[in-house]
Design a protein around this motif. Structure first.
Motif, PDB file in Angstrom:
ATOM      1  N   GLU A   1     -12.317   0.791  -7.678  1.00  0.00           N
ATOM      2  CA  GLU A   1     -11.928   2.600  -7.958  1.00  0.00           C
ATOM      3  C   GLU A   1     -11.846   2.739  -6.812  1.00  0.00           C
ATOM      4  OE1 GLU A   1     -16.303   4.442  -5.680  1.00  0.00           O
ATOM      5  OE2 GLU A   1     -16.358   2.149  -6.464  1.00  0.00           O
ATOM      6  N   THR A   2     -10.582   4.010  -6.669  1.00  0.00           N
ATOM      7  CA  THR A   2      -9.693   4.452  -5.718  1.00  0.00           C
ATOM      8  C   THR A   2     -10.737   5.355  -5.225  1.00  0.00           C
ATOM      9  OG1 THR A   2      -8.266   4.158  -7.506  1.00  0.00           O
ATOM     10  CG2 THR A   2      -7.838   5.557  -5.518  1.00  0.00           C
ATOM     11  N   GLN A  16      -7.870   0.847  -2.889  1.00  0.00           N
ATOM     12  CA  GLN A  16      -9.009   0.544  -3.520  1.00  0.00           C
ATOM     13  C   GLN A  16      -9.319  -0.472  -3.491  1.00  0.00           C
ATOM     14  OE1 GLN A  16      -5.938  -0.826  -6.342  1.00  0.00           O
ATOM     15  NE2 GLN A  16      -5.258   0.556  -7.212  1.00  0.00           N
ATOM     16  N   LYS A  17     -11.303   0.451  -4.079  1.00  0.00           N
ATOM     17  CA  LYS A  17     -12.629  -0.502  -4.172  1.00  0.00           C
ATOM     18  C   LYS A  17     -12.758  -1.872  -5.197  1.00  0.00           C
ATOM     19  CE  LYS A  17     -17.039  -0.539  -2.910  1.00  0.00           C
ATOM     20  NZ  LYS A  17     -18.672   0.691  -2.888  1.00  0.00           N
TER      21      LYS A  17
END
Length: 681
Positions: free
Chosen positions: A217-218, A417-418
């Motif tokens: 996820e961004t 980024q996650k």
């Protein structure tokens, strides 16, 4: 009988004496020494040593000053007060003297700088501080390329196919490493079943499948509360950057910067430096920056008012200690300097008189038994593994199980980024590398060893005079086979050959059982040779097994070789150290095995103490009830116990005879260490 000739007759014959009865030389004639009655007291009394004379003069000066101050106080009291108030005046004077002594004690503590250098962190502070300041032991210097651009491939090293693409995650680090990882995983499952712990049969497959499917996820910069603050370069850019800002210099910075770690694996980093001068220059720059920015001593003119306590390893190198002493006395111009060993400082910090100290650092693990304020020389062990090896192994295990963020490299100038991932047994197996150290990456730890800094040698016989330990020599002997002999001479293997067996064998001292009724053996001078049997003999419940070193001839060539990497199972190394410290004394054996203290950042793994205790009990069932793993008291952080002990040592100004002053160092130099150290230097 021929009569005596006259002077005229002698003159006519040319035999007249023409000298004036003076000696041939005006130099005094020294008669020969009578060897039968020869005696001298040169260097046989303490008052003939400069170090002792200066200490005695300082003590006499303090005593004289104290007596004068007391007489002055009494005289003033008698002058200003009536005769009937003399008793009260004396009491007030005594209270004032006590207050002055308390002020002086506080001043001494606030004027002592305590320095503990590690492979990853520098801990520094004043002796009066409760906790030290922690600074990364790193410096970034201007370079044409950054370290990421110099590397051909990222770390940890990964295998590629013939076409240049990376292997599958299961084969990313080689089939041998993967089989070792799978074996450790299977052993953990067996161990958990034996302890009645439930485990899902398909847990590994669930983790791998989840990590394969996950999508990052961004997170934009303004929504990222944990974003990293990268170092902004000034104009003009500095020649070097020290500490935390050095770690945050972007790889694409202009100009480029390269990171240098002066201390690696517990000794000087000869792999990344081209000269000894640059290595110690970086150490001095890091220390100077820490003193100025962390302690607030920005002016070097104030430094001569301060003293310094410097922490050194138990198995130190004399060339390193000598260079550090010269740096502190010459470059930093401290008033006084003294040294203390790590394990002894740990007992000071924890408040123990006797203990087996196990210090697990970032890249080095040291073991030493301390008894009544002295490190037992033959118990010292230095292993080249630590918490950083656990971190790197954990990374490899996660990549093996399809960790979604395969690059593992923070890049500046991009959105965060996650990644969401799962882990199974990796968090347990990575710290178990301390007991199976071949899972660690050990290939580069001896690269260019002894290329810049040679061993310290004695000025008289030219032999190596670095401190040695029977326990360390036994471990090195177990790791490498005895040297082949040709015509009676030992031949060493090439220096680039790293002798590390696939599985460490148990220590020879652990397999020997001392008969309780036998005559005690004498002390050991070197390391005992390996025995044919490698299985440790455990004593029964009635008769505990007491390990005892023997008086076998040692292998001196093992101590001189630098191609043997000291990477050994931690539990066996602890028992080897205790065996050489106890020396067949069952009481000492029980005291040390029941007083094991774990310190250092590598010991913070949850459940590590209980697991180590269980491993030691399996090796020594006869001492199962006595074995106890302790932690520092008073909820003290294990990472700062050594520094805390050194700060306490720095406050002992009245009883500490280890200080080296400027006058002494100017006259005798590093030779003072033989008189000033509390141990046999």
């Amino acid at each position: 009988m021929v009569g005596k000739k006259s002077g005229k007759a002698l003159r006519d014959e040319g035999l007249e004496r023409t000298d004036n009865n003076m000696d041939l030389s005006s130099w005094p004639q020294v008669p020969a020494i009578n060897q039968k009655n020869y005696y001298t007291d040169y260097l046989k009394r303490d008052d003939q040593y400069l170090a002792f004379r200066l200490a005695n003069e300082e003590a006499r000066t303090k005593m004289t000053k104290s007596a004068k101050d007391r007489d002055r106080a009494l005289a003033m009291a008698k002058t200003n007060e009536a005769a009937e108030a003399e008793t009260e005046a004396d009491g007030d004077a005594n209270m004032e003297d006590e207050e002055e002594e308390e002020v002086e004690t506080e001043a001494v503590g606030s004027k002592v700088i305590v320095i503990h250098i590690g492979s990853q962190n520098l801990r520094i502070g004043l002796s009066s501080d409760a906790l030290p300041k922690t600074v990364p032991m790193v410096i970034a210097r201007k370079s044409k390329t950054s370290e990421s651009e110099d590397r051909e491939e990222p770390k940890p090293k990964r295998q590629k196919r013939e076409d240049g693409t990376l292997e599958e995650p299961e084969q990313l680090f080689g089939s041998e490493w993967s089989s070792h990882f799978n074996k450790m995983s299977a052993d953990l499952k067996v161990h958990m079943r034996q302890n009645k712990r439930r485990m899902l049969p398909n847990s590994k497959e669930m983790v791998v499948n989840f990590n394969r499917r996950t999508v990052p996820e961004t997170i934009s910069e303004h929504n990222d509360p944990m974003r990293i603050e990268w170092t902004e370069l000034s104009n003009p850019p500095p020649e070097y950057i020290v500490g935390h800002p050095a770690l945050r210099v972007p790889d694409s910075s202009k100009p480029r910067y390269k990171l240098y770690w002066p201390i690696q694996n517990g000794h000087c980093n000869e792999s990344d430096y081209a000269s000894k001068r640059m290595l110690f220059l970086d150490i001095s720059l890091i220390l100077e920056d820490a003193i100025k920015n962390q302690l607030g001593l920005t002016s070097k003119k104030d430094w001569p008012q301060y003293s310094c306590v410097f922490v050194i390893p138990d198995l130190y190198e004399k060339s390193y200690v000598t260079q550090v002493l010269d740096m502190l006395m010459r470059e930093f111009a401290f008033a006084r300097v003294c040294f203390i060993q790590e394990s002894l400082a740990a007992t000071f910090g924890a408040g123990f008189t006797s203990a087996c100290v196990v210090d697990i650092g970032a890249q080095k693990t040291s073991i030493c038994c301390v008894e009544e304020g002295m490190c037992l020389e033959n118990s010292r062990v230095n292993l080249k593994m630590g918490g950083r090896d656990v971190t790197e192994t954990f990374t490899k295990m996660m990549l093996h199980d399809h960790f979604p963020y395969a690059e593992i490299n923070l890049v500046a100038g991009q959105d965060t980024q996650k990644h969401t991932f799962k882990a199974f047994d990796e968090v347990h197996l990575a710290p178990m590398g301390f007991f199976e150290p071949t899972i660690f990456e050990n290939s580069a730890k001896l690269h260019r060893r002894r290329q810049l800094i040679e061993r310290s040698v004695d000025i008289y016989d030219g032999q190596n005079n670095d401190p040695t330990s029977a326990a360390q020599s036994e471990i090195l002997t177990a790791l490498a086979p005895p040297l082949p002999k040709t015509n009676g001479d030992s031949q060493s293997t090439p220096a680039d050959v790293q002798a590390t067996p696939s599985k460490p064998q148990p220590s020879a001292a652990l397999g020997r059982v001392q008969d309780q009724e036998a005559t005690p053996r004498s002390s050991v001078a070197g390391s005992p040779g390996p025995e044919t049997t490698s299985t440790p003999q455990a004593g029964g419940a009635g008769t505990p097994a007491v390990s005892a070193p023997t008086t076998q001839p040692s292998h001196p060539a093992v101590e001189e070789r630098d191609d043997i990497l000291a990477v050994y199972s931690l539990d066996t190394a602890i028992l080897t150290s205790i065996a050489h410290a106890a020396r067949s004394d069952e009481k000492k054996m029980r005291d040390f095995i029941g007083g094991i203290m774990i310190v250092g950042g590598g010991s913070l793994t949850s459940g590590f103490h209980l697991f180590l205790e269980e491993r030691l009990q399996s090796l020594r069932p006869g001492f199962a009830k006595e074995i106890m793993i302790g932690v520092p008291p008073r909820d003290l952080d294990p990472q700062v116990v050594v520094w805390k002990g050194a700060s306490i040592f720095g406050k002992l100004s009245g009883t500490n005879d280890s200080w080296i002053g400027q006058l002494e160092y100017d006259r005798l130099g590093a030779r003072l260490m033989a008189y000033k150290c509390m141990w046999a230097y």
